[in-house]
Design an enzyme around this catalytic site. Structure first.
Site, PDB file in Angstrom:
ATOM      1  N   SER A 140       0.842  -1.194   0.000  1.00 46.81           N
ATOM      2  CA  SER A 140       0.000   0.000   0.000  1.00 46.81           C
ATOM      3  C   SER A 140       0.874   1.240   0.000  1.00 46.81           C
ATOM      4  O   SER A 140       1.554   1.540   0.988  1.00 46.81           O
ATOM      5  CB  SER A 140      -0.915  -0.011   1.225  1.00 46.81           C
ATOM      6  OG  SER A 140      -1.705   1.156   1.239  1.00 46.81           O
ATOM      7  N   HIS A 180      -0.989  -1.024  -4.346  1.00 47.49           N
ATOM      8  CA  HIS A 180      -2.310  -0.682  -3.822  1.00 47.49           C
ATOM      9  C   HIS A 180      -2.339   0.809  -3.490  1.00 47.49           C
ATOM     10  O   HIS A 180      -1.429   1.337  -2.847  1.00 47.49           O
ATOM     11  CB  HIS A 180      -2.582  -1.507  -2.562  1.00 47.49           C
ATOM     12  CG  HIS A 180      -3.979  -1.377  -2.036  1.00 47.49           C
ATOM     13  ND1 HIS A 180      -5.050  -2.061  -2.576  1.00 47.49           N
ATOM     14  CD2 HIS A 180      -4.474  -0.635  -1.013  1.00 47.49           C
ATOM     15  CE1 HIS A 180      -6.144  -1.755  -1.900  1.00 47.49           C
ATOM     16  NE2 HIS A 180      -5.831  -0.889  -0.964  1.00 47.49           N
ATOM     17  N   ASP A 228      -4.687   3.695  -1.747  1.00 49.30           N
ATOM     18  CA  ASP A 228      -5.839   4.024  -0.908  1.00 49.30           C
ATOM     19  C   ASP A 228      -6.244   5.472  -1.136  1.00 49.30           C
ATOM     20  O   ASP A 228      -5.495   6.401  -0.813  1.00 49.30           O
ATOM     21  CB  ASP A 228      -5.499   3.824   0.571  1.00 49.30           C
ATOM     22  CG  ASP A 228      -5.424   2.357   0.948  1.00 49.30           C
ATOM     23  OD1 ASP A 228      -6.331   1.604   0.562  1.00 49.30           O
ATOM     24  OD2 ASP A 228      -4.453   1.966   1.624  1.00 49.30           O
ATOM     25  N   MET A 237      -8.770   8.318  -0.071  1.00 46.80           N
ATOM     26  CA  MET A 237      -9.683   8.688   1.017  1.00 46.80           C
ATOM     27  C   MET A 237     -10.099  10.141   0.852  1.00 46.80           C
ATOM     28  O   MET A 237      -9.299  10.985   0.470  1.00 46.80           O
ATOM     29  CB  MET A 237      -9.002   8.499   2.376  1.00 46.80           C
ATOM     30  CG  MET A 237      -8.387   7.134   2.590  1.00 46.80           C
ATOM     31  SD  MET A 237      -7.634   6.996   4.242  1.00 46.80           S
ATOM     32  CE  MET A 237      -6.641   5.513   4.038  1.00 46.80           C
ATOM     33  N   HIS A 255      -8.197   1.688  -4.579  1.00 46.03           N
ATOM     34  CA  HIS A 255      -9.270   1.428  -3.616  1.00 46.03           C
ATOM     35  C   HIS A 255      -9.920   2.761  -3.249  1.00 46.03           C
ATOM     36  O   HIS A 255      -9.318   3.592  -2.558  1.00 46.03           O
ATOM     37  CB  HIS A 255      -8.657   0.743  -2.387  1.00 46.03           C
ATOM     38  CG  HIS A 255      -9.602   0.523  -1.260  1.00 46.03           C
ATOM     39  ND1 HIS A 255      -9.176   0.212   0.015  1.00 46.03           N
ATOM     40  CD2 HIS A 255     -10.965   0.562  -1.189  1.00 46.03           C
ATOM     41  CE1 HIS A 255     -10.218   0.073   0.804  1.00 46.03           C
ATOM     42  NE2 HIS A 255     -11.315   0.286   0.098  1.00 46.03           N
ATOM     43  N   MET A 314     -12.082   4.763  -1.177  1.00 47.99           N
ATOM     44  CA  MET A 314     -12.775   4.932   0.102  1.00 47.99           C
ATOM     45  C   MET A 314     -13.389   6.325   0.119  1.00 47.99           C
ATOM     46  O   MET A 314     -12.998   7.203   0.895  1.00 47.99           O
ATOM     47  CB  MET A 314     -11.798   4.738   1.263  1.00 47.99           C
ATOM     48  CG  MET A 314     -11.359   3.306   1.450  1.00 47.99           C
ATOM     49  SD  MET A 314     -10.225   3.083   2.843  1.00 47.99           S
ATOM     50  CE  MET A 314      -8.661   3.301   1.996  1.00 47.99           C
ATOM     51  N   MET A 337     -11.973  -5.662   4.458  1.00 44.38           N
ATOM     52  CA  MET A 337     -11.197  -4.807   5.352  1.00 44.38           C
ATOM     53  C   MET A 337     -11.081  -5.488   6.718  1.00 44.38           C
ATOM     54  O   MET A 337     -12.086  -5.857   7.326  1.00 44.38           O
ATOM     55  CB  MET A 337     -11.870  -3.446   5.514  1.00 44.38           C
ATOM     56  CG  MET A 337     -11.943  -2.604   4.252  1.00 44.38           C
ATOM     57  SD  MET A 337     -10.298  -2.223   3.561  1.00 44.38           S
ATOM     58  CE  MET A 337      -9.535  -1.346   4.947  1.00 44.38           C
ATOM     59  N   ASP A 358      -7.081  -6.428   3.584  1.00 44.78           N
ATOM     60  CA  ASP A 358      -6.350  -5.181   3.821  1.00 44.78           C
ATOM     61  C   ASP A 358      -6.587  -4.742   5.255  1.00 44.78           C
ATOM     62  O   ASP A 358      -7.731  -4.572   5.682  1.00 44.78           O
ATOM     63  CB  ASP A 358      -6.838  -4.112   2.849  1.00 44.78           C
ATOM     64  CG  ASP A 358      -6.107  -2.791   2.997  1.00 44.78           C
ATOM     65  OD1 ASP A 358      -5.163  -2.700   3.799  1.00 44.78           O
ATOM     66  OD2 ASP A 358      -6.486  -1.836   2.293  1.00 44.78           O
TER      67      ASP A 358
END
Length: 224
Positions: A12, A37, A39, A41, A70, A72, A141, A179
């Site tokens: 990540s 990966h 993330d 957000m 990903h 979020m 998750m 994850d």
């Protein structure tokens, strides 16, 4: 598109040193990582704010591996096109943010990306049943999303087992990704439960001997 292998490791990038991002990517790639990966957000669906399409565009220039993005974020349908255009290979959305999940999965695929669905620890596995026949990836998750470095939630092992059983009934080739708190101790637990892709942040980028050593260690564990 992703190359299917038995067990994959996805460092990540949010846990890396952004001041040396190209070096960090090169280190995990040379050590045998399979995906990067990312993330994303938004400070709304989750408390923190991280990166957006411009970062992914820059990352695409230095990364040879597939980018596993990903989202979020709230209202992901408004941003899927932007992430696809800048080089995302897989785009994963949260079931909690998608009232019409099958429609969004089909939209991601129409943009040339593989499509994933994820669910928070408090969300039951049944919430993604409508999307299971459609997705290329399911992400479980094992921490509450929003902050890096949280403690692994062992009760998520049963959820991975449940989803693995559902995928097997469907004879699905979708990856089952995990994850949150994935390290040398927790990876074997999730592998035994049926996971095939392991996202790790601190386990790679905060390893005492460097991110390359972290990746090599976890790859060896995953291959056993």
């Amino acid at each position: 598109m992703f190359i299917m292998t038995n067990y994959l490791l996805a460092p990540s990038i949010i846990a890396s040193d952004f001041a040396h991002i190209a070096d960090e990517v090169a280190a995990v790639e040379s050590a045998g990582a399979d995906w990067i990966h990312v993330d994303v957000m938004d400070g709304h669906f989750v408390p923190d704010i991280t990166v957006g399409p411009l970062f992914v565009k820059s990352l695409r220039r230095v990364a040879k591996l597939p980018l596993d993005v990903h989202l979020m974020i709230s209202e992901p349908e408004k941003h899927i096109d932007a992430f696809a255009k800048v080089g995302a290979d897989n785009i994963t959305v949260h079931v909690e943010t998608c009232p019409d999940l099958p429609r969004i999965i089909e939209k991601i695929k129409s943009l040339g990306c593989t499509a994933g669905v994820t669910l928070n620890p408090a969300t039951p596995a049944s919430a993604i049943d409508s999307a299971l026949p459609l997705v290329d990836l399911v992400l479980v998750m094992s921490v509450v999303p929003g902050f890096s470095g949280q403690k692994f939630m062992p009760e998520m092992i049963a959820k991975v087992e449940e989803i693995r059983a559902k995928l097997n009934v469907l004879r699905s080739h979708a990856h089952l990704e995990v994850d949150g708190g994935i390290n040398a101790e927790t990876l074997p637990l999730m592998k035994k439960a049926g996971a095939t892709v392991f996202v790790t942040g601190n386990g790679a980028f905060k390893h005492p001997q460097g991110s390359g050593a972290g990746v090599r260690t976890l790859k060896e564990i995953a291959s056993k």
